[in-house]
Design an enzyme around this catalytic site. Structure first.
Site, PDB file in Angstrom:
ATOM      1  N   HIS A   1      -9.200   0.218 -10.252  1.00  0.00           N
ATOM      2  CA  HIS A   1      -9.612   1.602 -10.090  1.00  0.00           C
ATOM      3  C   HIS A   1      -7.666   1.950  -9.726  1.00  0.00           C
ATOM      4  O   HIS A   1      -7.156   2.647 -10.459  1.00  0.00           O
ATOM      5  CB  HIS A   1      -9.362   1.150  -8.121  1.00  0.00           C
ATOM      6  N   PHE A   2      -5.863   1.021 -10.058  1.00  0.00           N
ATOM      7  CA  PHE A   2      -5.237   1.074  -9.417  1.00  0.00           C
ATOM      8  C   PHE A   2      -5.073   1.379 -11.027  1.00  0.00           C
ATOM      9  O   PHE A   2      -3.616   2.135 -11.387  1.00  0.00           O
ATOM     10  CB  PHE A   2      -4.548   0.185  -8.844  1.00  0.00           C
ATOM     11  N   HIS A   3      -5.723   1.745 -12.396  1.00  0.00           N
ATOM     12  CA  HIS A   3      -5.053   2.053 -13.654  1.00  0.00           C
ATOM     13  C   HIS A   3      -5.247   3.017 -13.537  1.00  0.00           C
ATOM     14  O   HIS A   3      -5.313   4.248 -14.888  1.00  0.00           O
ATOM     15  CB  HIS A   3      -5.980   1.542 -15.199  1.00  0.00           C
TER      16      HIS A   3
ATOM     17  N   ARG B   1     -10.855 -10.909 -11.542  1.00  0.00           N
ATOM     18  CA  ARG B   1      -9.349 -10.229 -12.236  1.00  0.00           C
ATOM     19  C   ARG B   1      -8.338 -11.035 -12.179  1.00  0.00           C
ATOM     20  O   ARG B   1      -8.700 -12.154 -11.522  1.00  0.00           O
ATOM     21  CB  ARG B   1      -8.796  -9.214 -11.029  1.00  0.00           C
ATOM     22  N   ARG B   2      -7.592 -11.118 -12.707  1.00  0.00           N
ATOM     23  CA  ARG B   2      -6.388 -11.665 -12.821  1.00  0.00           C
ATOM     24  C   ARG B   2      -6.336 -13.112 -13.168  1.00  0.00           C
ATOM     25  O   ARG B   2      -6.302 -14.194 -12.787  1.00  0.00           O
ATOM     26  CB  ARG B   2      -6.003 -12.380 -11.265  1.00  0.00           C
TER      27      ARG B   2
ATOM     28  N   TYR C   1       1.590   5.425  -2.467  1.00  0.00           N
ATOM     29  CA  TYR C   1       2.008   6.613  -1.832  1.00  0.00           C
ATOM     30  C   TYR C   1       3.508   7.088  -2.888  1.00  0.00           C
ATOM     31  O   TYR C   1       3.412   8.245  -2.836  1.00  0.00           O
ATOM     32  CB  TYR C   1       1.904   6.645  -0.639  1.00  0.00           C
TER      33      TYR C   1
ATOM     34  N   HIS D   1       0.751  -1.000   0.153  1.00  0.00           N
ATOM     35  CA  HIS D   1      -0.065   0.045  -0.038  1.00  0.00           C
ATOM     36  C   HIS D   1       0.467   1.369  -0.227  1.00  0.00           C
ATOM     37  O   HIS D   1       0.620   2.562  -1.131  1.00  0.00           O
ATOM     38  CB  HIS D   1      -0.782  -0.366   1.253  1.00  0.00           C
TER      39      HIS D   1
END
Lengths: 48, 549
Positions: free
Chosen positions: B374-376, B439-440, B227, B223
């Site tokens: 989301h993380f894209h 996913r995956r 950041y 996580h």
């Protein structure tokens, strides 16, 4: 004296940036966050 | 007479450029793998020559999530530190090169084992999936190399402070150091699982692995890794963009406080990635969810500061009305436009993050392709578009060239292409995720189950988006190659913003590293000590390794 105080107030007011647009923008952002969160929360409740 | 531009030292520029070149090479290869993935998942395309979907998925994740980001960030930070606190000492620069070669050889080693199909374990390399030991050894080299580079920055910063006693350090140097402290503290977790668990296990020295412990150590790192990607983008937003638009930074102190809060609250929060895992007490999950929500504060501070910077500038140019200031922003300047679009995408990205970290809502989206969507948005749009925007001045600054109007126009088109492609791809990932698409996983109709058939239109939309994004990758590579080798010779500014209030002086307490690192350690100990003891003491027998590809 009164004039001096008014002048000082005016200078102070000049220094304060007008950020009404910023206030509106952060409110819109906050509403978007809350709306999205609540939408998925209701999806969660619906699937219980 | 015009003042000469403050430049990054020529030798430091070479060091920074070397990092950027590896980053963009990773983008080319990893981006191509991404295109193939979306095509496979559409169900209309099969990989030739027996290449596994999971091999290209691992290539994509490792090269873009770990290599592109880490190399770009370290290169950018070396340039930022050199620009704002003077040329690196010979010792620091040598350390920087040692770090660079360690990271590059580690990347080559890891890439070799992924591309030869010996490490299709995805970028999270969760045990009990077991890769060839060379994959883990290469990753360990990347991490240790990044530490060496971090120490080079710390040494340079310490030298500056020694010669500037009682002075507040330049904002970009302060932010670079904060980000490297964050990286160093969090990457201890991944180093621990790789060195003490996964390497001995993959070499056959140990038979079994404690899966929950390795996943916990991974997310202790995973996580804050987000950041570590985001903070350099924030550096550009806070300390560069105000200068690019011709305005001033809203507040230097606010920027520093936001960074300290990110340092404190982005690490002891890994359990929000493990909310559905057995073996971790709900109490400790709750504690870490609360800490996760603390990160919303500096995120919203950043949003406020950005709006305020833009509005202040617009009003100084005579803007009226509630949103008239938006019209005054330099929309035709790609150095501003690309990061601005990145900021806009961070609104749904951050919102999605709050949903993911909420325990009940996590049950709706956990392990679905919503998370990939989301993380894209976070890393592959907000962060990456900001990095592209930074490249438009950083690369010509370092190579002694200038960006032409034609390239600027191409960069604007690139940003639009990226935004459109990502809206298609990430948007359809979010919606398919809400319908339960995992996913995956490669394409499957799951024996024509009605639920799985519902996902297919969204998967085709992902392929459309992925194809548009690949065009975006070709465009950015054209621009980067032009700026590095073919653009006209000349001088490009490395923009560094000033605070709006010239009398503003950030509190020196914000640079009291003993205090902040002490608090970071205390928060980590509070959040992790008891659950990790529990995970070790009450562990099941452990798992053998599996190679399922």
């Amino acid at each position: 004296m009164a004039k001096l105080i008014t002048a000082a107030r005016q200078t102070k007011q000049e220094k304060e940036p007008a950020l009404k647009g910023t206030l509106a923008s952060v409110f819109l952002l906050g509403f978007f966050v809350i709306f999205s969160w609540v939408s998925v929360y209701f999806l969660f409740l619906h699937r219980l | 007479m015009a003042q000469p531009l403050e430049k990054v030292d020529r030798r430091d520029a070479k060091l920074a450029l070397a990092h950027l070149f590896v980053a963009f090479a990773a983008l080319a290869l990893g981006g191509f793998a991404g295109l193939l993935q979306t095509l496979v998942r559409s169900g209309k395309f099969e990989l030739p020559a027996g290449i596994s979907y999971y091999t290209i998925l691992t290539t994509h994740g490792v090269l873009l999530g770990l290599v592109l980001t880490t190399f770009f960030i370290i290169g950018f930070q070396f340039a930022a530190v050199s620009r704002t606190t003077g040329a690196l000492s010979d010792g620091s620069r040598r350390l920087g090169w040692i770090g660079f070669w360690m990271m590059t050889s580690g990347t080559a080693c890891t890439a070799f084992f992924i591309l030869t199909g010996q490490a299709s374990v995805l970028y999270t390399f969760y045990a009990p999936l077991q890769a060839h030991a060379g994959f883990y050894i290469g990753l360990a080299l990347v991490v240790v190399g990044s530490w060496v580079s971090g120490f080079a920055m710390f040494a340079h910063y310490a030298r500056w402070r020694k010669t500037h006693r009682g002075q507040v350090s330049p904002l970009l140097a302060f932010m670079s150091v904060t980000n490297m402290v964050l990286w160093l503290v969090c990457s201890l977790g991944v180093a621990a699982t790789v060195v003490f668990q996964l390497i001995p296990w993959s070499l056959g020295l140990t038979d079994r692995v404690n899966v929950l412990l390795s996943r916990t150590l991974f997310w202790y790192f995973g996580h804050p890794l987000v950041y570590f990607w985001l903070l350099p983008a924030y550096m550009v937003w806070y300390a560069v963009i105000p200068k690019v638009i011709g305005g001033k930074m809203f507040s230097d102190s606010l920027a520093r406080l936001a960074f300290i809060l990110f340092l404190l609250f982005s690490i002891p929060v890994g359990f929000h990635h493990q909310l559905l895992e057995p073996g971790i007490s709900p109490f400790w999950k709750y504690v870490q969810v609360v800490l996760t929500f603390m990160v919303i504060i500096p995120s919203l501070m950043t949003a406020f500061a950005m709006f305020a910077t833009f509005e202040s500038y617009g009003r100084s140019q005579g803007a009226t009305g509630l949103f008239g200031w938006l019209r005054k922003l330099p929309w035709s300047d790609a150095r501003f436009f690309a990061p601005f679009v990145g900021m806009l995408f961070f609104i749904p990205a951050g919102t999605g993050g709050i949903i993911n970290a909420s325990h009940q809502l996590n049950q709706v989206v956990h392990n679905t392709i919503w998370v990939t969507g989301h993380f894209h948005l976070t890393v592959a749009t907000t962060v990456v578009l900001t990095f592209f925007g930074a490249s438009y001045w950083l690369i010509p600054h370092l190579t002694g060239r200038v960006m032409t109007k034609a390239m600027n126009r191409l960069a604007i088109i690139q940003t639009i292409v990226w935004a459109v492609g990502m809206t298609f791809m990430s948007g359809s990932m979010h919606f398919a995720g809400l319908l339960g698409a995992p996913r995956r996983s490669a394409f499957s109709t799951y024996s024509n189950s009605p639920q799985a058939l519902e996902w297919i239109p969204y998967q085709i939309a992902q392929a459309v988006g992925g194809t548009i994004l690949f065009i975006g990758i070709i465009l950015i590579l054209v621009i980067v190659i032009n700026l590095a080798f073919f653009a006209p010779k000349g001088e490009t500014e490395f923009p560094v913003a000033e605070a709006a209030a010239p009398y503003e002086r950030a509190a020196l307490a914000l640079e009291n590293w003993k205090l902040w690192i002490g608090l970071v350690v205390a928060l980590i100990l509070i959040a992790y000590t008891v659950p990790i003891i529990d995970i070790i003491q009450n562990a099941p027998p452990g798992s053998k390794g599996y190679k399922l590809w």
